[in-house]
Design a protein around this motif. Structure first.
Motif, PDB file in Angstrom:
ATOM      1  N   ILE A   1     -41.917  45.093 -47.757  1.00 34.26           N
ATOM      2  CA  ILE A   1     -41.783  45.746 -46.456  1.00 34.26           C
ATOM      3  C   ILE A   1     -41.405  44.736 -45.387  1.00 34.26           C
ATOM      4  O   ILE A   1     -40.498  44.977 -44.579  1.00 34.26           O
ATOM      5  N   LEU A   2     -42.074  43.594 -45.375  1.00 37.45           N
ATOM      6  CA  LEU A   2     -41.799  42.588 -44.344  1.00 37.45           C
ATOM      7  C   LEU A   2     -40.391  42.014 -44.457  1.00 37.45           C
ATOM      8  O   LEU A   2     -39.753  41.736 -43.434  1.00 37.45           O
ATOM      9  N   ILE A   3     -39.896  41.868 -45.657  1.00 38.21           N
ATOM     10  CA  ILE A   3     -38.506  41.420 -45.823  1.00 38.21           C
ATOM     11  C   ILE A   3     -37.579  42.416 -45.140  1.00 38.21           C
ATOM     12  O   ILE A   3     -36.721  42.039 -44.336  1.00 38.21           O
ATOM     13  N   ASP A   4     -37.752  43.689 -45.443  1.00 36.04           N
ATOM     14  CA  ASP A   4     -36.893  44.719 -44.858  1.00 36.04           C
ATOM     15  C   ASP A   4     -37.039  44.785 -43.339  1.00 36.04           C
ATOM     16  O   ASP A   4     -36.052  44.916 -42.615  1.00 36.04           O
TER      17      ASP A   4
ATOM     18  N   ALA B   1     -36.983  51.875 -34.340  1.00 36.21           N
ATOM     19  CA  ALA B   1     -37.970  52.899 -34.715  1.00 36.21           C
ATOM     20  C   ALA B   1     -37.449  53.740 -35.883  1.00 36.21           C
ATOM     21  O   ALA B   1     -38.198  54.043 -36.823  1.00 36.21           O
ATOM     22  N   TYR B   2     -36.170  54.102 -35.818  1.00 35.68           N
ATOM     23  CA  TYR B   2     -35.576  54.884 -36.905  1.00 35.68           C
ATOM     24  C   TYR B   2     -35.596  54.091 -38.215  1.00 35.68           C
ATOM     25  O   TYR B   2     -36.049  54.594 -39.253  1.00 35.68           O
ATOM     26  N   TYR B   3     -35.113  52.858 -38.175  1.00 34.99           N
ATOM     27  CA  TYR B   3     -35.046  52.045 -39.388  1.00 34.99           C
ATOM     28  C   TYR B   3     -36.436  51.719 -39.928  1.00 34.99           C
ATOM     29  O   TYR B   3     -36.637  51.672 -41.136  1.00 34.99           O
ATOM     30  N   LYS B   4     -37.396  51.497 -39.030  1.00 29.56           N
ATOM     31  CA  LYS B   4     -38.764  51.214 -39.457  1.00 29.56           C
ATOM     32  C   LYS B   4     -39.312  52.408 -40.237  1.00 29.56           C
ATOM     33  O   LYS B   4     -39.903  52.235 -41.311  1.00 29.56           O
ATOM     34  N   ASP B   5     -39.086  53.613 -39.715  1.00 31.90           N
ATOM     35  CA  ASP B   5     -39.529  54.822 -40.429  1.00 31.90           C
ATOM     36  C   ASP B   5     -38.866  54.920 -41.807  1.00 31.90           C
ATOM     37  O   ASP B   5     -39.506  55.288 -42.793  1.00 31.90           O
ATOM     38  N   GLU B   6     -37.600  54.583 -41.867  1.00 30.52           N
ATOM     39  CA  GLU B   6     -36.874  54.617 -43.139  1.00 30.52           C
ATOM     40  C   GLU B   6     -37.429  53.581 -44.119  1.00 30.52           C
ATOM     41  O   GLU B   6     -37.515  53.846 -45.324  1.00 30.52           O
ATOM     42  N   ILE B   7     -37.789  52.422 -43.607  1.00 30.43           N
ATOM     43  CA  ILE B   7     -38.371  51.376 -44.459  1.00 30.43           C
ATOM     44  C   ILE B   7     -39.688  51.867 -45.046  1.00 30.43           C
ATOM     45  O   ILE B   7     -39.928  51.718 -46.252  1.00 30.43           O
ATOM     46  N   PHE B   8     -40.527  52.472 -44.228  1.00 24.71           N
ATOM     47  CA  PHE B   8     -41.800  52.982 -44.725  1.00 24.71           C
ATOM     48  C   PHE B   8     -41.579  54.085 -45.764  1.00 24.71           C
ATOM     49  O   PHE B   8     -42.268  54.124 -46.791  1.00 24.71           O
ATOM     50  N   LYS B   9     -40.618  54.959 -45.522  1.00 28.10           N
ATOM     51  CA  LYS B   9     -40.308  56.013 -46.500  1.00 28.10           C
ATOM     52  C   LYS B   9     -39.836  55.403 -47.819  1.00 28.10           C
ATOM     53  O   LYS B   9     -40.255  55.822 -48.892  1.00 28.10           O
ATOM     54  N   GLU B  10     -38.960  54.422 -47.714  1.00 20.77           N
ATOM     55  CA  GLU B  10     -38.419  53.774 -48.910  1.00 20.77           C
ATOM     56  C   GLU B  10     -39.526  53.123 -49.747  1.00 20.77           C
ATOM     57  O   GLU B  10     -39.463  53.118 -50.978  1.00 20.77           O
ATOM     58  N   HIS B  11     -40.524  52.588 -49.070  1.00 17.85           N
ATOM     59  CA  HIS B  11     -41.619  51.905 -49.764  1.00 17.85           C
ATOM     60  C   HIS B  11     -42.811  52.834 -50.035  1.00 17.85           C
ATOM     61  O   HIS B  11     -43.836  52.383 -50.551  1.00 17.85           O
ATOM     62  N   HIS B  12     -42.677  54.095 -49.663  1.00 17.46           N
ATOM     63  CA  HIS B  12     -43.709  55.114 -49.910  1.00 17.46           C
ATOM     64  C   HIS B  12     -45.050  54.741 -49.279  1.00 17.46           C
ATOM     65  O   HIS B  12     -46.102  54.837 -49.931  1.00 17.46           O
ATOM     66  N   VAL B  13     -44.996  54.297 -48.025  1.00 16.42           N
ATOM     67  CA  VAL B  13     -46.216  53.981 -47.273  1.00 16.42           C
ATOM     68  C   VAL B  13     -46.131  54.631 -45.894  1.00 16.42           C
ATOM     69  O   VAL B  13     -45.049  54.960 -45.411  1.00 16.42           O
TER      70      VAL B  13
END
Length: 126
Positions: A48-51, A74-86
């Protein structure tokens, strides 16, 4: 300074600042031992931190105005969390826990820095 060196420089500054800031915090011993029920593993935190740091760096290089940058982040952060399932709360709780355990957080950030450097050297940041 080219984009690649600027990204590395920016990432290094952010990581150094976070490490310094987090190493100065203190908490009662009992609070240090309180692991969140849904604590993310070091490996999950690294991914997550890399992304997150690559996204922050990429947006900073685009010269968007502040409001646009915040909306995009904010948009990309939400996408990162979705991608990592958190969830964002799960990430925040885990980050808070690791920030109270500086050795673990430093280890996580060593891996983050190395991973970003490898991606940069291989041209996979574009």
């Amino acid at each position: 300074m080219n984009k690649s060196k600027a990204l590395t420089h920016f990432t290094t500054i952010i990581i150094a600042a976070l490490t310094l800031l987090l190493s100065c915090t203190s908490a009662p011993d009992a609070a240090l031992d309180q692991k969140p029920a849904d604590l993310l593993s070091e490996k999950e935190m690294v991914g997550i931190l890399i992304d997150v740091h690559i996204t922050e760096s990429a947006l900073s290089l685009k010269n968007f105005n502040r409001d646009s940058s915040l909306v995009l982040y904010a948009y990309y952060k939400d996408e990162i969390f979705k991608e990592h399932h958190v969830t964002e709360q799960q990430f925040k709780d885990s980050y808070d826990y690791y920030s109270k355990h500086s050795d673990e957080l430093n280890h996580i950030y060593e891996i983050v820095v190395d991973s970003i450097s490898i991606k940069e050297a291989s041209g996979k940041l574009n």
